[in-house]
Enzyme design. Structure first.
Site, PDB file in Angstrom:
ATOM      1  CB  CYS A   2      56.434  50.961  37.228  1.00  0.00           C
ATOM      2  SG  CYS A   2      55.346  51.337  35.826  1.00  0.00           S
ATOM      3  NE  ARG A  27      55.120  48.337  42.791  1.00  0.00           N
ATOM      4  CZ  ARG A  27      55.144  49.823  43.236  1.00  0.00           C
ATOM      5  NH1 ARG A  27      55.559  50.036  44.473  1.00  0.00           N
ATOM      6  NH2 ARG A  27      54.622  50.632  42.408  1.00  0.00           N
ATOM      7  CD1 TRP A  74      49.806  49.710  36.463  1.00  0.00           C
ATOM      8  CD2 TRP A  74      49.787  47.428  36.988  1.00  0.00           C
ATOM      9  NE1 TRP A  74      48.451  49.312  36.545  1.00  0.00           N
ATOM     10  CE2 TRP A  74      48.239  48.127  36.644  1.00  0.00           C
ATOM     11  CE3 TRP A  74      49.938  46.080  36.945  1.00  0.00           C
ATOM     12  CZ2 TRP A  74      47.315  47.224  36.886  1.00  0.00           C
ATOM     13  CZ3 TRP A  74      48.519  45.385  37.153  1.00  0.00           C
ATOM     14  CH2 TRP A  74      47.214  46.093  37.218  1.00  0.00           C
ATOM     15  CG  ASN A  98      56.058  54.789  39.579  1.00  0.00           C
ATOM     16  OD1 ASN A  98      54.809  54.600  38.834  1.00  0.00           O
ATOM     17  ND2 ASN A  98      56.036  54.066  40.738  1.00  0.00           N
ATOM     18  N   GLY A  99      54.929  57.004  36.748  1.00  0.00           N
ATOM     19  CA  GLY A  99      54.237  58.070  36.925  1.00  0.00           C
ATOM     20  C   GLY A  99      53.465  58.460  35.598  1.00  0.00           C
ATOM     21  CD  GLU A 487      31.657  48.139  46.833  1.00  0.00           C
ATOM     22  OE1 GLU A 487      30.945  47.397  46.251  1.00  0.00           O
ATOM     23  OE2 GLU A 487      32.904  48.167  47.274  1.00  0.00           O
ATOM     24  CE  LYS A 491      34.700  45.616  48.818  1.00  0.00           C
ATOM     25  NZ  LYS A 491      34.412  46.149  47.396  1.00  0.00           N
ATOM     26  CD  GLU A 494      35.094  41.197  48.421  1.00  0.00           C
ATOM     27  OE1 GLU A 494      34.457  42.349  48.337  1.00  0.00           O
ATOM     28  OE2 GLU A 494      35.802  40.816  47.368  1.00  0.00           O
ATOM     29  CG  HIS A 510       7.565  49.366  49.564  1.00  0.00           C
ATOM     30  ND1 HIS A 510       6.063  49.745  49.674  1.00  0.00           N
ATOM     31  CD2 HIS A 510       8.223  50.373  49.378  1.00  0.00           C
ATOM     32  CE1 HIS A 510       6.187  51.061  49.016  1.00  0.00           C
ATOM     33  NE2 HIS A 510       7.286  51.440  49.154  1.00  0.00           N
ATOM     34  CE  LYS A 609      41.838  42.769  42.769  1.00  0.00           C
ATOM     35  NZ  LYS A 609      40.813  43.255  43.528  1.00  0.00           N
TER      36      LYS A 609
END
Ligand code: F6R
Length: 614
Positions: A2, A27, A74, A98-99, A487, A491, A494, A510, A609
């Site tokens: 947060c 954020r 958040w 926050n936490g 992955e 990346k 992208e 193969h 996003k």
């Protein structure tokens, strides 16, 4: 994750706090609130949704005061709503936090036993009650009350409090969540992040673990947990606002790569039980008794995390585990129904394909659990149960910290399944859980070794300059590192716009081996452990065709050095957990090559996003 801001001085606090919160908008958040103490005493206004909603509410019910605190939330506990928005108030005390408070349920019952009533589902509200209880019991200062509360709390926090019995003081404390004090002339500030207050002061005190601070218009005093005075240096910030948002990193993506040890630690917190060799899923009981199999559904990077999850679930739980692309699953006539445990993995919780797959699976009678990063998101709402990754908001479009947080959640699930089904002994569970507990430290070590000064010197710059002109890249891995090859290739595609393919190393012979020549860089994921010898023979096949090999190898494996162009080192770890480390150099490599090509890494072309479109 947060945002927090606080002010005490000679100006009206509210406009200053709203402006500070707006600097933290990058954020991401789901609700916001403000508290101030003025002529009418302590007043609080909070609203779900955007800051503009809070600002409109403050325009119609203005609150006055020259001391105040503000928060953007958040969600981690409890859905985004007005009741769950901060500040949380109990009696004379109001708190922003926050936490994650791990023992909040236990503390809540203790407070309820004293006749206190709760109005939210949050872990934070216990803080307000604990502090108010200490005030009621006669604490001589707000700091004394906060210290008494903190002594009972287990977990992480940056907490900032006001109390109208002590109307000239803000008290703040931190444990594993960042907090800074801003030093002004006749005014003082506190914030979770520098950008919130940078407009007013560049003189900043970065608080340390266990620090508590009393903040007044005239100055501030820092103490440790015992109340002894400690001195922290005042640093002058030279970053501009945009650099400050990124905590001094040049891009959000790099900042988030470096946040991974914290994201993994937060996702493990309170769920991993190393002493018992077990894991708990925050009260979720997966119906394993009737389960024929587990089906993992996801897209993109979350799909690759699921492939690692399959490896762990099958090896620890000895239960068949299938992984399906959610975008394919929902558009065929899948065989799914009662007796199937479906797990949908999604950072955003909003991906249309994954949401569609969840609905399809539920409609056909499967039990569905979401592994999701955004509390209250569509997939969380549509699932029978949701297990949250605590990565915090991911701003960079290329997913990094959410990938390793998803791996963490899946490893916890695999441990849970193995212990419940009796396929994993307590001793074997303890061994794995101990290795999992060490992950944040190993990841930190790995990142620091690969990129010692990430804020000032671009990581892997030599490699990036050398390979930025490549037309294609190949990534090879075996076993649990095969999904990491996929992955790594994703990346790179992208953000660098270089064509890349991930391949199972054993499949090379193969067909694709025909592609290899001296113009093709090949990244071979070759940490020591099961499959090492086989990967080394795949590496020899590539070399025989003059391919340029970059190896991801274990610290101390000198034998590999002579056989490759470059080595990216990762620390030793339980082989089943290698993906947590082997992915790190690949994220950095993709980042470095994209930067060397002059691309916008945080906002690659054609992407946004939380893509929810079909
Ligand atoms: C890649 C990336 C995407 C997402 C995919 C699924 O870096 O971010 O491949 O992983 O779009 O998104 P979520 O996890 O939000 O469902």
């Amino acid at each position: 994750m947060c945002g927090i801001v606080g002010y005490v001085g000679s100006k009206q606090a509210v406009p200053l706090l709203v402006a500070g919160l707006s600097r933290l908008e990058y954020r991401g958040y789901d609700s916001a609130g403000i508290a101030a103490i003025g002529p009418k005493g302590l007043q609080v206004v909070r609203r779900p949704g955007k800051l503009s909603v809070l600002a409109a509410a403050l325009a119609s019910e203005p609150i006055e005061g020259k001391i105040g605190i503000g928060h953007t939330r958040w969600a981690t506990h409890g859905r985004p709503s007005q009741e769950n928005a901060h500040p949380h108030t109990s009696g004379a005390v109001t708190v922003v936090h926050n936490g994650i408070i791990e023992n909040h349920l236990e503390l809540r019952s203790q407070m309820e036993a004293l006749g206190r009533t709760f109005s939210s589902d949050t872990d934070t509200e216990v803080f307000a009650h604990l502090i108010d209880q200490a005030v009621v019991e006669g604490a001589k200062s707000l700091a004394e009350a906060v210290r008494a509360a903190i002594a009972r709390v287990e977990g992480t926090y940056a907490i900032v409090t006001l109390c109208d019995r002590f109307p000239d003081t803000i008290v703040a404390a931190r444990n594993a969540s960042p907090l800074v004090v801003g030093v002004g002339k006749g005014e003082s500030f506190v914030a979770s992040d520098v950008p919130a207050i940078l407009e007013h002061t560049r003189e900043i005190v970065f608080l340390d673990e266990g620090d508590m601070v009393e903040i007044r218009a005239s100055g501030y005093a820092v103490t440790d947990r015992s109340g002894a005075t400690v001195t922290r240096p005042v640093e002058t910030i030279t970053w501009n606002a945009s650099q400050a948002e990124k905590d001094g990193f040049p891009h959000f993506m790099l900042k988030e790569i470096f946040e991974q040890p914290r994201a993994v630690a937060d996702t493990l917190r309170g769920r991993l039980l190393p002493d018992r060799g077990d894991a708990v899923l925050e009260g979720i009981e997966v119906p394993l008794g009737k389960a024929n199999r587990i089906v993992l559904l996801a897209c993109g990077t979350s799909y690759y995390a699921s492939l690692v999850g399959k490896f762990l679930i099958e090896s620890l739980g000895r239960l068949p585990c299938e992984v399906d692309l959610a975008s394919e699953f929902r558009h065929r006539d899948p065989v799914i129904g009662p007796g199937d445990v479906v797990v949908a993995i999604s950072q955003s919780g909003e991906t249309a394909d994954t949401l569609g797959a969840v609905r399809e699976a539920k409609a056909r009678g499967a039990w569905v659990m979401g592994i999701v990063n955004v509390v209250g998101s569509a997939i969380a709402r549509a699932s029978d149960a949701t297990f949250y990754t605590h990565a915090g908001p991911e701003i960079g479009v290329a997913s990094t910290k959410c990938f390793t947080a998803q791996l963490t959640a899946l490893a916890l699930l695999a441990l849970y399944v193995g212990r419940r089904r009796g396929t994993l002994s307590e001793a074997a569970g303890r061994e794995l859980a101990t290795a999992m507990a060490a992950l944040p430290e190993r990841m930190t070590r790995c990142l620091e070794h690969l990129a010692p000064s990430p804020k000032t010197q671009s990581p892997l710059v030599d490699l990036a300059l050398r390979f930025r002109g490549a037309r294609d890249f190949l990534f090879l891995g075996r076993g649990v590192n095969y999904p990491i090859a996929l992955e790594g290739a994703l990346k790179l595609k992208e953000i660098s716009y270089i064509h890349a393919e991930g391949y199972a190393a054993g499949e090379m012979k193969h067909g694709p081996i025909a592609l290899i020549d001296d113009g093709l860089p090949v990244v071979v994921i070759a940490p020591r452990g099961p499959g090492y010898e086989k990967v080394m023979s795949n590496l020899a096949e590539v070399r025989a065709r003059k391919g340029t090999v970059l190896a991801v190898a274990t610290e101390g494996d000198e034998a590999i050095t002579k056989q490759v162009e470059a080595v990216l080192r990762v620390p030793e770890i339980d082989p089943r957990l290698q993906p947590f480390l082997t992915v790190l150099p690949l994220q950095l490599l993709a980042y470095a090559i994209a930067v060397a090509r002059g691309n916008d890494v945080d906002q690659p072309r054609n992407l946004a996003k939380s893509v929810t479109v079909e």
